[in-house]
Design a protein around this motif. Structure first.
Motif, PDB file in Angstrom:
ATOM      1  N   VAL A 264       1.013  -0.861   0.030  1.00 32.76           N
ATOM      2  CA  VAL A 264      -0.110  -0.303   0.458  1.00 32.76           C
ATOM      3  C   VAL A 264       0.837   1.140  -0.179  1.00 32.76           C
ATOM      4  N   PRO A 265       0.934   2.161  -1.284  1.00 36.20           N
ATOM      5  CA  PRO A 265       1.759   3.271  -0.722  1.00 36.20           C
ATOM      6  C   PRO A 265       0.959   4.343  -0.090  1.00 36.20           C
ATOM      7  N   THR A 266       2.531   5.174   0.370  1.00 36.58           N
ATOM      8  CA  THR A 266       1.765   5.888   1.893  1.00 36.58           C
ATOM      9  C   THR A 266       2.346   7.360   1.093  1.00 36.58           C
ATOM     10  N   PRO A 267       1.143   8.120   1.931  1.00 32.73           N
ATOM     11  CA  PRO A 267       1.921   9.736   1.896  1.00 32.73           C
ATOM     12  C   PRO A 267       2.805   9.899   2.416  1.00 32.73           C
ATOM     13  N   ALA A 268       3.945   9.175   2.480  1.00 30.65           N
ATOM     14  CA  ALA A 268       5.481   9.589   2.912  1.00 30.65           C
ATOM     15  C   ALA A 268       6.118   8.732   3.063  1.00 30.65           C
ATOM     16  N   LEU A 269       7.548   9.485   2.102  1.00 29.01           N
ATOM     17  CA  LEU A 269       8.453   7.760   1.989  1.00 29.01           C
ATOM     18  C   LEU A 269       8.376   7.753   3.343  1.00 29.01           C
ATOM     19  N   CYS A 270       8.064   7.932   4.765  1.00 30.07           N
ATOM     20  CA  CYS A 270       9.139   7.472   6.210  1.00 30.07           C
ATOM     21  C   CYS A 270       7.531   6.935   6.595  1.00 30.07           C
ATOM     22  N   PRO A 271       7.438   5.690   6.722  1.00 33.64           N
ATOM     23  CA  PRO A 271       5.331   5.295   7.386  1.00 33.64           C
ATOM     24  C   PRO A 271       6.288   4.876   8.287  1.00 33.64           C
ATOM     25  N   THR A 272       5.682   4.852   9.724  1.00 30.18           N
ATOM     26  CA  THR A 272       6.948   4.586  10.889  1.00 30.18           C
ATOM     27  C   THR A 272       5.893   3.697  11.537  1.00 30.18           C
ATOM     28  N   MET A 273       4.247   3.303  11.339  1.00 31.72           N
ATOM     29  CA  MET A 273       3.920   2.192  12.416  1.00 31.72           C
ATOM     30  C   MET A 273       2.229   2.684  11.965  1.00 31.72           C
ATOM     31  N   PRO A 274       1.972   1.093  11.451  1.00 29.00           N
ATOM     32  CA  PRO A 274       0.130   1.033  11.015  1.00 29.00           C
ATOM     33  C   PRO A 274      -0.949   0.866  12.280  1.00 29.00           C
ATOM     34  N   CYS A 275      -1.913   1.107  12.926  1.00 26.17           N
ATOM     35  CA  CYS A 275      -3.000   0.799  13.545  1.00 26.17           C
ATOM     36  C   CYS A 275      -4.231   0.787  13.158  1.00 26.17           C
ATOM     37  N   PHE A 276      -5.276  -0.143  13.626  1.00 22.26           N
ATOM     38  CA  PHE A 276      -6.136  -0.451  12.977  1.00 22.26           C
ATOM     39  C   PHE A 276      -7.497   0.171  14.523  1.00 22.26           C
ATOM     40  N   GLY A 277      -8.833   1.182  14.375  1.00 20.37           N
ATOM     41  CA  GLY A 277      -9.723   1.658  14.619  1.00 20.37           C
ATOM     42  C   GLY A 277     -10.641   1.995  13.693  1.00 20.37           C
ATOM     43  N   GLY A 278     -11.325   2.531  14.221  1.00 20.75           N
ATOM     44  CA  GLY A 278     -12.998   2.498  14.120  1.00 20.75           C
ATOM     45  C   GLY A 278     -13.854   1.926  14.921  1.00 20.75           C
ATOM     46  N   ALA A 279     -14.693   1.962  14.838  1.00 16.63           N
ATOM     47  CA  ALA A 279     -15.646   1.319  15.136  1.00 16.63           C
ATOM     48  C   ALA A 279     -15.712   0.004  15.330  1.00 16.63           C
ATOM     49  N   ASP A 280     -15.520  -0.496  13.543  1.00 12.43           N
ATOM     50  CA  ASP A 280     -15.583  -1.543  13.034  1.00 12.43           C
ATOM     51  C   ASP A 280     -14.181  -1.929  13.096  1.00 12.43           C
ATOM     52  N   LEU A 281     -13.088  -1.159  13.691  1.00 11.83           N
ATOM     53  CA  LEU A 281     -11.481  -1.689  13.214  1.00 11.83           C
ATOM     54  C   LEU A 281     -11.201  -1.956  11.751  1.00 11.83           C
ATOM     55  N   LYS A 282     -11.906  -0.882  10.793  1.00 14.67           N
ATOM     56  CA  LYS A 282     -11.381  -1.158   9.715  1.00 14.67           C
ATOM     57  C   LYS A 282     -10.560  -0.023   8.740  1.00 14.67           C
ATOM     58  N   THR A 283     -10.746   0.873   9.643  1.00 12.24           N
ATOM     59  CA  THR A 283      -9.706   1.873   8.978  1.00 12.24           C
ATOM     60  C   THR A 283      -8.327   1.731   9.704  1.00 12.24           C
ATOM     61  N   LEU A 284      -7.778   2.152   8.715  1.00 12.85           N
ATOM     62  CA  LEU A 284      -6.535   2.363   9.050  1.00 12.85           C
ATOM     63  C   LEU A 284      -5.367   3.222   9.343  1.00 12.85           C
ATOM     64  N   PHE A 285      -5.018   3.578  10.213  1.00  8.26           N
ATOM     65  CA  PHE A 285      -4.023   4.948  10.616  1.00  8.26           C
ATOM     66  C   PHE A 285      -2.608   4.464  10.181  1.00  8.26           C
ATOM     67  N   ILE A 286      -1.975   5.574   9.909  1.00  9.28           N
ATOM     68  CA  ILE A 286      -0.336   5.776  10.448  1.00  9.28           C
ATOM     69  C   ILE A 286       0.157   6.888  10.406  1.00  9.28           C
ATOM     70  N   THR A 287       1.623   6.811  11.218  1.00 11.25           N
ATOM     71  CA  THR A 287       2.189   8.048  11.641  1.00 11.25           C
ATOM     72  C   THR A 287       3.311   7.806  11.192  1.00 11.25           C
ATOM     73  N   THR A 288       3.445   9.387  10.299  1.00 10.38           N
ATOM     74  CA  THR A 288       5.477   9.170   9.340  1.00 10.38           C
ATOM     75  C   THR A 288       5.774   9.799  10.317  1.00 10.38           C
ATOM     76  N   ALA A 289       7.043  10.285   9.552  1.00  6.20           N
ATOM     77  CA  ALA A 289       7.877  10.872  10.016  1.00  6.20           C
ATOM     78  C   ALA A 289       8.725  12.439   8.888  1.00  6.20           C
ATOM     79  N   ARG A 290       9.000  13.220   9.757  1.00  2.00           N
ATOM     80  CA  ARG A 290       9.724  14.000   8.866  1.00  2.00           C
ATOM     81  C   ARG A 290      10.675  14.487   9.283  1.00  2.00           C
ATOM     82  N   HIS A 291      11.825  14.155  10.509  1.00  2.00           N
ATOM     83  CA  HIS A 291      12.431  14.776  10.958  1.00  2.00           C
ATOM     84  C   HIS A 291      14.088  14.211  10.248  1.00  2.00           C
ATOM     85  N   GLY A 292      14.243  14.616   9.786  1.00  2.00           N
ATOM     86  CA  GLY A 292      15.763  14.475   9.079  1.00  2.00           C
ATOM     87  C   GLY A 292      16.041  14.158   8.236  1.00  2.00           C
ATOM     88  N   ARG A 293      14.814  14.599   6.805  1.00  2.11           N
ATOM     89  CA  ARG A 293      14.749  14.037   5.669  1.00  2.11           C
ATOM     90  C   ARG A 293      14.547  15.144   5.262  1.00  2.11           C
TER      91      ARG A 293
END
Length: 324
Positions: A264-293
């Motif tokens: 799955v392509p991500t909107p940042a070159l450096c995705p850091t961690m996914p998790c699932f959420g929402g009432a049905d756990l079908k929303t995928l969240f990701i955090t990303t990085a910009r420090h040092g880029r």
């Protein structure tokens, strides 16, 4: 044959203010909030989410140390709160922004190491890995905190530094709780272990996924192909392991047998961690990085450092709370 890719995934930005290095997201089902940390920013963040939209502003909790990971605390007569692994130890906070109670001091040299990725298992024990900041020795270990204290489960004082890692990441468990996953980002490797839920013991270590090494002298924009290296991870209801590929600009969905099923392509070159959420756990969240880029990379990926969300077809496994 290359795995199928979602060429136009519909990512929605949840944040406007970027993090330096977002990590450790989890969905709090009772609060309907997403929590995460900004490691170099020395802060914890949370925001209410409805669907793919943030509801109101992001709240920030400034800290005096880098937070490596966080997890919710099971509510009782004292309320819930957060458990968090900071540089010098693991702490309990009974309320947002409240006082911190030291649960366990860090068992390493805090001038050279700090806690990094972690989460709770289904039994309510808090796990946190460490990383070696010089990134020249495999001194990182995996620790488990229960009612009897802090224990080195891999590396550290239990198995010796040769079993440790440079950068602990990617901790997750299979839905049946019989397999644990743990990554060493620097080694481009995810390990799998047989997991004994009663004791927390990890046995039968093996390579679950091995990424190709980073080409010598590689930098963003170079011609040499590079798919990134395993960072944080989550597991879905079918037992597939979703691994953020740092500097790879993608997530990998890996089957329980170690086969890459999709990327799955991500909107940042450096995705850091996914998790699932929402009432049905079908929303995928990701955090990303910009420090040092680099400026060039950030111009190409202006969403770096943001928190993003998209819908997926297979539900994920929800967060486990700390029970002490």
């Amino acid at each position: 044959m290359n795995p199928p890719a979602l060429s136009t995934p519909h990512w929605t930005a949840l944040t406007k203010e970027p993090d330096g290095l977002g990590e450790s997201p989890f969905w709090h089902p009772q609060e309907r909030r997403l929590y995460w940390v900004d490691i170099p920013g020395r802060r914890i963040a949370r925001v209410a989410v409805d669907g793919l939209q943030a509801q109101g502003p992001v709240e920030y909790w400034p800290l005096t140390q880098e937070p490596g990971c966080i997890a919710p605390v099971q509510g009782d007569e004292q309320g819930g709160g957060l458990v968090m692994a900071l540089r010098d130890g693991i702490y309990l906070a009974r309320e947002w922004g409240g006082p911190l109670q030291l649960l366990a001091a860090a068992p390493y040299d805090t001038a050279k190491q700090r806690f990094n990725d972690g989460k709770c298992d289904a039994q309510g024990r808090f796990w946190a890995g460490s990383l070696c900041e010089p990134k020249d020795h495999a001194l990182g270990a995996l620790y488990m905190l229960d009612g009897q204290g802090l224990h080195a489960m891999v590396g550290g004082t239990k198995d010796g530094a040769h079993d440790g890692v440079v950068t602990a990441n990617g901790l997750a468990w299979s839905p049946d709780g019989r397999t644990a996953y743990w990554a060493d980002t620097a080694a481009h490797q995810v390990r799998a272990f047989d997991f004994d839920a009663a004791s927390g013991q990890l046995t039968h270590a093996r390579v679950f996924y091995q990424a190709n090494p980073k080409p010598a002298g590689w930098a963003w924009g170079s011609a040499a192909p590079y798919g990134g290296r395993p960072d944080g991870a989550a597991v879905d209801a079918e037992g597939c392991y979703w691994s953020a590929q740092y500097e790879g600009g993608r997530l990998l969905r890996i089957s329980p047998k170690g086969q890459v099923l999709a990327e799955v392509p991500t909107p940042a070159l450096c995705p850091t961690m996914p998790c699932f959420g929402g009432a049905d756990l079908k929303t995928l969240f990701i955090t990303t990085a910009r420090h040092g880029r680099s400026e060039q990379e950030l111009a190409q990926y202006p969403g770096s450092g943001g928190v993003w969300a998209m819908r997926v077809e297979v539900a994920g496994v929800g967060v486990n709370a700390y029970r002490g």
